[in-house]
Design a protein around this motif. Structure first.
Motif, PDB file in Angstrom:
ATOM      1  N   PHE A   7       0.851  -1.194   0.000  1.00 27.25           N
ATOM      2  CA  PHE A   7       0.000   0.000   0.000  1.00 27.25           C
ATOM      3  C   PHE A   7       0.887   1.244   0.000  1.00 27.25           C
ATOM      4  CE2 PHE A   7      -4.084   1.651   2.278  1.00 27.25           C
ATOM      5  CZ  PHE A   7      -4.032   2.843   1.582  1.00 27.25           C
ATOM      6  N   ARG A   8       1.836   1.292   0.916  1.00 32.04           N
ATOM      7  CA  ARG A   8       2.735   2.441   1.046  1.00 32.04           C
ATOM      8  C   ARG A   8       3.529   2.661  -0.247  1.00 32.04           C
ATOM      9  NH1 ARG A   8       4.996   1.181   5.711  1.00 32.04           N
ATOM     10  NH2 ARG A   8       3.760   2.675   6.872  1.00 32.04           N
ATOM     11  N   LYS A   9       4.079   1.594  -0.797  1.00 30.55           N
ATOM     12  CA  LYS A   9       4.882   1.711  -2.016  1.00 30.55           C
ATOM     13  C   LYS A   9       4.046   2.283  -3.165  1.00 30.55           C
ATOM     14  CE  LYS A   9       7.720  -1.037  -5.164  1.00 30.55           C
ATOM     15  NZ  LYS A   9       8.206  -2.367  -5.493  1.00 30.55           N
ATOM     16  N   LEU A  10       2.831   1.780  -3.332  1.00 30.06           N
ATOM     17  CA  LEU A  10       1.953   2.277  -4.397  1.00 30.06           C
ATOM     18  C   LEU A  10       1.573   3.743  -4.156  1.00 30.06           C
ATOM     19  CD1 LEU A  10      -0.478  -0.742  -4.842  1.00 30.06           C
ATOM     20  CD2 LEU A  10       1.110   0.139  -6.558  1.00 30.06           C
ATOM     21  N   ALA A  11       1.119   4.038  -2.946  1.00 30.01           N
ATOM     22  CA  ALA A  11       0.645   5.393  -2.641  1.00 30.01           C
ATOM     23  C   ALA A  11       1.758   6.429  -2.770  1.00 30.01           C
ATOM     24  CB  ALA A  11       0.029   5.433  -1.251  1.00 30.01           C
ATOM     25  N   LEU A  12       2.943   6.087  -2.323  1.00 30.57           N
ATOM     26  CA  LEU A  12       4.044   7.042  -2.372  1.00 30.57           C
ATOM     27  C   LEU A  12       4.712   7.123  -3.744  1.00 30.57           C
ATOM     28  CD1 LEU A  12       5.607   6.460   1.145  1.00 30.57           C
ATOM     29  CD2 LEU A  12       4.076   8.318   0.404  1.00 30.57           C
ATOM     30  N   ILE A  34      -6.086  14.377   1.668  1.00 24.71           N
ATOM     31  CA  ILE A  34      -6.044  12.926   1.816  1.00 24.71           C
ATOM     32  C   ILE A  34      -6.697  12.257   0.608  1.00 24.71           C
ATOM     33  CG2 ILE A  34      -6.873  10.950   3.170  1.00 24.71           C
ATOM     34  CD1 ILE A  34      -6.733  12.772   5.648  1.00 24.71           C
ATOM     35  N   PHE A  35      -5.984  11.270   0.038  1.00 24.77           N
ATOM     36  CA  PHE A  35      -6.588  10.452  -1.015  1.00 24.77           C
ATOM     37  C   PHE A  35      -6.763   9.007  -0.556  1.00 24.77           C
ATOM     38  CE2 PHE A  35      -2.054  10.315  -2.056  1.00 24.77           C
ATOM     39  CZ  PHE A  35      -1.820   8.985  -2.406  1.00 24.77           C
ATOM     40  N   ALA A  36      -6.102   8.622   0.553  1.00 24.78           N
ATOM     41  CA  ALA A  36      -6.246   7.258   1.067  1.00 24.78           C
ATOM     42  C   ALA A  36      -5.808   7.208   2.526  1.00 24.78           C
ATOM     43  CB  ALA A  36      -5.385   6.299   0.250  1.00 24.78           C
ATOM     44  N   MET A  89      -6.849  -4.657  -8.837  1.00 23.50           N
ATOM     45  CA  MET A  89      -8.067  -3.895  -8.593  1.00 23.50           C
ATOM     46  C   MET A  89      -7.799  -2.789  -7.573  1.00 23.50           C
ATOM     47  SD  MET A  89     -11.850  -5.186  -7.472  1.00 23.50           S
ATOM     48  CE  MET A  89     -12.360  -5.734  -9.083  1.00 23.50           C
ATOM     49  N   PHE A  90      -7.030  -3.118  -6.536  1.00 24.06           N
ATOM     50  CA  PHE A  90      -6.681  -2.111  -5.538  1.00 24.06           C
ATOM     51  C   PHE A  90      -5.857  -0.993  -6.172  1.00 24.06           C
ATOM     52  CE2 PHE A  90      -3.814  -0.294  -2.382  1.00 24.06           C
ATOM     53  CZ  PHE A  90      -4.759   0.260  -1.533  1.00 24.06           C
ATOM     54  N   GLU A  91      -4.895  -1.364  -6.985  1.00 22.82           N
ATOM     55  CA  GLU A  91      -4.060  -0.352  -7.635  1.00 22.82           C
ATOM     56  C   GLU A  91      -4.904   0.568  -8.511  1.00 22.82           C
ATOM     57  OE1 GLU A  91       0.025   0.090 -10.268  1.00 22.82           O
ATOM     58  OE2 GLU A  91      -0.684  -1.911  -9.740  1.00 22.82           O
ATOM     59  N   ASP A  92      -5.849   0.015  -9.250  1.00 21.82           N
ATOM     60  CA  ASP A  92      -6.731   0.823 -10.088  1.00 21.82           C
ATOM     61  C   ASP A  92      -7.548   1.795  -9.228  1.00 21.82           C
ATOM     62  OD1 ASP A  92      -8.059   1.726 -12.420  1.00 21.82           O
ATOM     63  OD2 ASP A  92      -9.649   0.244 -12.153  1.00 21.82           O
ATOM     64  N   ALA A  93      -8.099   1.317  -8.131  1.00 26.71           N
ATOM     65  CA  ALA A  93      -8.899   2.174  -7.248  1.00 26.71           C
ATOM     66  C   ALA A  93      -8.034   3.259  -6.611  1.00 26.71           C
ATOM     67  CB  ALA A  93      -9.587   1.329  -6.177  1.00 26.71           C
ATOM     68  N   LEU A  94      -6.823   2.912  -6.205  1.00 24.21           N
ATOM     69  CA  LEU A  94      -5.923   3.885  -5.590  1.00 24.21           C
ATOM     70  C   LEU A  94      -5.527   4.975  -6.594  1.00 24.21           C
ATOM     71  CD1 LEU A  94      -4.389   4.555  -2.955  1.00 24.21           C
ATOM     72  CD2 LEU A  94      -2.484   3.215  -3.869  1.00 24.21           C
ATOM     73  N   ILE A  95      -5.268   4.581  -7.827  1.00 26.03           N
ATOM     74  CA  ILE A  95      -4.955   5.558  -8.879  1.00 26.03           C
ATOM     75  C   ILE A  95      -6.129   6.512  -9.071  1.00 26.03           C
ATOM     76  CG2 ILE A  95      -4.617   5.829 -11.389  1.00 26.03           C
ATOM     77  CD1 ILE A  95      -2.926   3.193 -11.217  1.00 26.03           C
TER      78      ILE A  95
END
Length: 105
Positions: A7-12, A34-36, A89-95
Motif C-alpha cells: 500500500f505504502r509503495k503504491l501510494a508514495l 487525503i486520497f487514502a 483492482m486495488f491499484e486501479d482504485a488507488l490511482i
C-alpha cells in the motif's frame, strides 16, 4: 491481500504524495489533501472516489468495496477490504482516488 508495505509503495509512487498520521490511521496525501488512509486495526483502506467510480467498484465487489456508512460515504469515501481485494483492482482504485484529489486543484 494488500500489505501496508505494498500500500505504502503504491501510494508514495504518485507525484507529490506523502504519508502522515491521521488520528489512529496512516494517511496518504497530495498537497495536504487525503486520497487514502490505512486502518491497521481493521486491515482496510479508505479511498476518496468520485460518485461514478464508487458505484462501479462497489457494484463489482460488494464484499470488498463499500461506502463508508455515514455522510462521508455519500461524498465518495469508500472502504476497501485489503484481505480480499486483488492487487490490480486495488491499484486501479488507488490511482483513481489520487486522480480525483489532484483533479480538484
Amino acid at each position: 491481500m494488500i500489505s501496508i508495505e505494498t500500500f505504502r509503495k503504491l501510494a508514495l509512487s504518485f507525484p507529490d504524495a506523502s504519508e502522515e498520521p491521521h488520528f489512529e490511521k496512516t494517511s496518504f496525501r497530495v498537497k495536504k489533501k487525503i486520497f487514502a488512509t490505512f486502518d491497521e486495526k481493521n486491515n482496510h483502506a479508505v479511498l476518496k472516489l468520485n460518485e461514478i467510480d464508487q458505484s462501479v467498484f462497489c457494484a463489482s465487489s460488494e464484499m470488498i468495496f463499500y461506502p463508508v456508512p455515514n455522510k462521508w460515504g455519500k461524498q465518495g469515501w469508500t472502504i476497501v477490504e485489503l484481505s480480499k481485494v486483488r492487487p490490480e483492482m486495488f491499484e486501479d482504485a488507488l490511482i483513481r482516488s489520487y486522480q480525483n484529489i489532484i483533479a480538484k486543484k
